[in-house]
Design a protein around this motif. Sequence first.
Motif, PDB file in Angstrom:
ATOM      1  N   SER A  44     -11.637 -41.658  39.385  1.00  0.00           N
ATOM      2  CA  SER A  44     -12.518 -40.765  40.129  1.00  0.00           C
ATOM      3  C   SER A  44     -13.386 -39.944  39.179  1.00  0.00           C
ATOM      4  CB  SER A  44     -11.677 -39.817  40.989  1.00  0.00           C
ATOM      5  OG  SER A  44     -12.492 -38.798  41.526  1.00  0.00           O
ATOM      6  N   GLY A  45     -14.612 -39.702  39.600  1.00  0.00           N
ATOM      7  CA  GLY A  45     -15.510 -38.859  38.834  1.00  0.00           C
ATOM      8  C   GLY A  45     -15.077 -37.410  38.838  1.00  0.00           C
ATOM      9  N   SER A  46     -14.165 -37.050  39.744  1.00  0.00           N
ATOM     10  CA  SER A  46     -13.685 -35.669  39.792  1.00  0.00           C
ATOM     11  C   SER A  46     -12.706 -35.373  38.661  1.00  0.00           C
ATOM     12  CB  SER A  46     -13.032 -35.363  41.130  1.00  0.00           C
ATOM     13  OG  SER A  46     -11.863 -36.128  41.280  1.00  0.00           O
ATOM     14  N   LYS A  47     -12.222 -36.430  38.007  1.00  0.00           N
ATOM     15  CA  LYS A  47     -11.290 -36.238  36.896  1.00  0.00           C
ATOM     16  C   LYS A  47     -12.081 -35.970  35.622  1.00  0.00           C
ATOM     17  CE  LYS A  47      -7.488 -38.812  38.728  1.00  0.00           C
ATOM     18  NZ  LYS A  47      -6.420 -39.714  38.482  1.00  0.00           N
ATOM     19  N   ARG A  48     -11.726 -34.913  34.957  1.00  0.00           N
ATOM     20  CA  ARG A  48     -12.413 -34.541  33.720  1.00  0.00           C
ATOM     21  C   ARG A  48     -12.021 -35.483  32.579  1.00  0.00           C
ATOM     22  NH1 ARG A  48     -14.886 -29.597  33.159  1.00  0.00           N
ATOM     23  NH2 ARG A  48     -15.605 -29.218  31.064  1.00  0.00           N
ATOM     24  N   ARG A  78     -18.579 -35.007  36.404  1.00  0.00           N
ATOM     25  CA  ARG A  78     -17.967 -34.735  37.707  1.00  0.00           C
ATOM     26  C   ARG A  78     -18.764 -33.744  38.534  1.00  0.00           C
ATOM     27  NH1 ARG A  78     -14.033 -30.384  37.696  1.00  0.00           N
ATOM     28  NH2 ARG A  78     -14.270 -29.220  35.785  1.00  0.00           N
ATOM     29  N   ASN A  79     -19.547 -32.888  37.869  1.00  0.00           N
ATOM     30  CA  ASN A  79     -20.396 -31.923  38.566  1.00  0.00           C
ATOM     31  C   ASN A  79     -21.462 -31.428  37.600  1.00  0.00           C
ATOM     32  OD1 ASN A  79     -19.215 -29.850  36.957  1.00  0.00           O
ATOM     33  ND2 ASN A  79     -17.583 -29.581  38.462  1.00  0.00           N
ATOM     34  N   THR A  80     -22.326 -30.554  38.055  1.00  0.00           N
ATOM     35  CA  THR A  80     -23.429 -30.094  37.220  1.00  0.00           C
ATOM     36  C   THR A  80     -22.933 -29.394  35.964  1.00  0.00           C
ATOM     37  OG1 THR A  80     -24.784 -29.837  39.194  1.00  0.00           O
ATOM     38  CG2 THR A  80     -25.545 -28.720  37.217  1.00  0.00           C
ATOM     39  N   MET A  81     -21.918 -28.546  36.105  1.00  0.00           N
ATOM     40  CA  MET A  81     -21.409 -27.831  34.935  1.00  0.00           C
ATOM     41  C   MET A  81     -20.834 -28.801  33.917  1.00  0.00           C
ATOM     42  SD  MET A  81     -21.435 -24.888  33.767  1.00  0.00           S
ATOM     43  CE  MET A  81     -20.900 -24.349  32.179  1.00  0.00           C
ATOM     44  N   HIS A  82     -20.113 -29.797  34.378  1.00  0.00           N
ATOM     45  CA  HIS A  82     -19.547 -30.796  33.475  1.00  0.00           C
ATOM     46  C   HIS A  82     -20.671 -31.561  32.769  1.00  0.00           C
ATOM     47  CE1 HIS A  82     -16.917 -34.585  32.813  1.00  0.00           C
ATOM     48  NE2 HIS A  82     -16.724 -33.734  31.829  1.00  0.00           N
ATOM     49  N   LEU A  83     -21.717 -31.914  33.501  1.00  0.00           N
ATOM     50  CA  LEU A  83     -22.859 -32.602  32.898  1.00  0.00           C
ATOM     51  C   LEU A  83     -23.500 -31.732  31.824  1.00  0.00           C
ATOM     52  CD1 LEU A  83     -24.867 -34.978  32.802  1.00  0.00           C
ATOM     53  CD2 LEU A  83     -26.194 -33.770  34.556  1.00  0.00           C
ATOM     54  N   LEU A  84     -23.693 -30.465  32.132  1.00  0.00           N
ATOM     55  CA  LEU A  84     -24.300 -29.561  31.156  1.00  0.00           C
ATOM     56  C   LEU A  84     -23.436 -29.416  29.903  1.00  0.00           C
ATOM     57  CD1 LEU A  84     -25.663 -26.812  33.576  1.00  0.00           C
ATOM     58  CD2 LEU A  84     -26.992 -28.552  32.355  1.00  0.00           C
ATOM     59  N   GLU A  85     -22.120 -29.366  30.086  1.00  0.00           N
ATOM     60  CA  GLU A  85     -21.209 -29.286  28.941  1.00  0.00           C
ATOM     61  C   GLU A  85     -21.326 -30.540  28.069  1.00  0.00           C
ATOM     62  OE1 GLU A  85     -17.335 -28.714  30.626  1.00  0.00           O
ATOM     63  OE2 GLU A  85     -17.785 -26.657  31.254  1.00  0.00           O
ATOM     64  N   MET A  86     -21.409 -31.698  28.725  1.00  0.00           N
ATOM     65  CA  MET A  86     -21.511 -32.947  27.963  1.00  0.00           C
ATOM     66  C   MET A  86     -22.844 -33.016  27.216  1.00  0.00           C
ATOM     67  SD  MET A  86     -19.461 -35.636  30.260  1.00  0.00           S
ATOM     68  CE  MET A  86     -19.330 -36.692  28.885  1.00  0.00           C
TER      69      MET A  86
END
Length: 190
Positions: A44-48, A78-86
């Motif tokens: 799942s994309g919800s998993k970090r 998984r979400n916008t914040m995760h994308l920004l972190e990456m």
Amino acid sequence: MTTALYSRVSTSDQHVEMQTEDLQLHCAARRWINLKEYSDIGVSGSKRERPALDRLMADIKVGRVDRVVVWRFDRLARNTMHLLEMIEVFRAYNVEFVSIKENLDTSVPLGKAVMVILGAIAEMEKETLRTRVKAGIENAKKKGVRFGRPRKVFDRKIAEEMQAAGVSQRGIATALGVSQAIVWRELKRG
């Protein structure tokens, strides 16, 4: 230059072939030839944490990857914040980032500008979150909420009775759920 192709599907009955074919065609059109594929299947994309994504990030951090290409943002983060972190990690390690469906390519000037803007947004979001957490903690403290591990209550009377009955300090500590050092210190005070 090594280009990482990252693909992901949420269930094991789905296939990444559609994504990887598009990624390979995009790279061929750009004449990017040194390709390495990372695919998470049934994750799942919800998993970090995801096995292939974790390998990709580790390879980035040791300099094995110079560019990451994804089919869409949601395959990677998984979400916008995760994308920004990456994206922040990519920037820190000078890794180009390409999302073919969103038409983002940081190897070109406009894409680099978008990365700078996204990095600034990520920093702003972190600071906003930090400020909110601090305000929430302060508000809770004003209302009497205590933070940290609950304090153990040491019952000296029970400890003294157990000691008089011949129970060791270790036994007293175990029975009362405190450390042996606390038992020693409190019985010494008595």
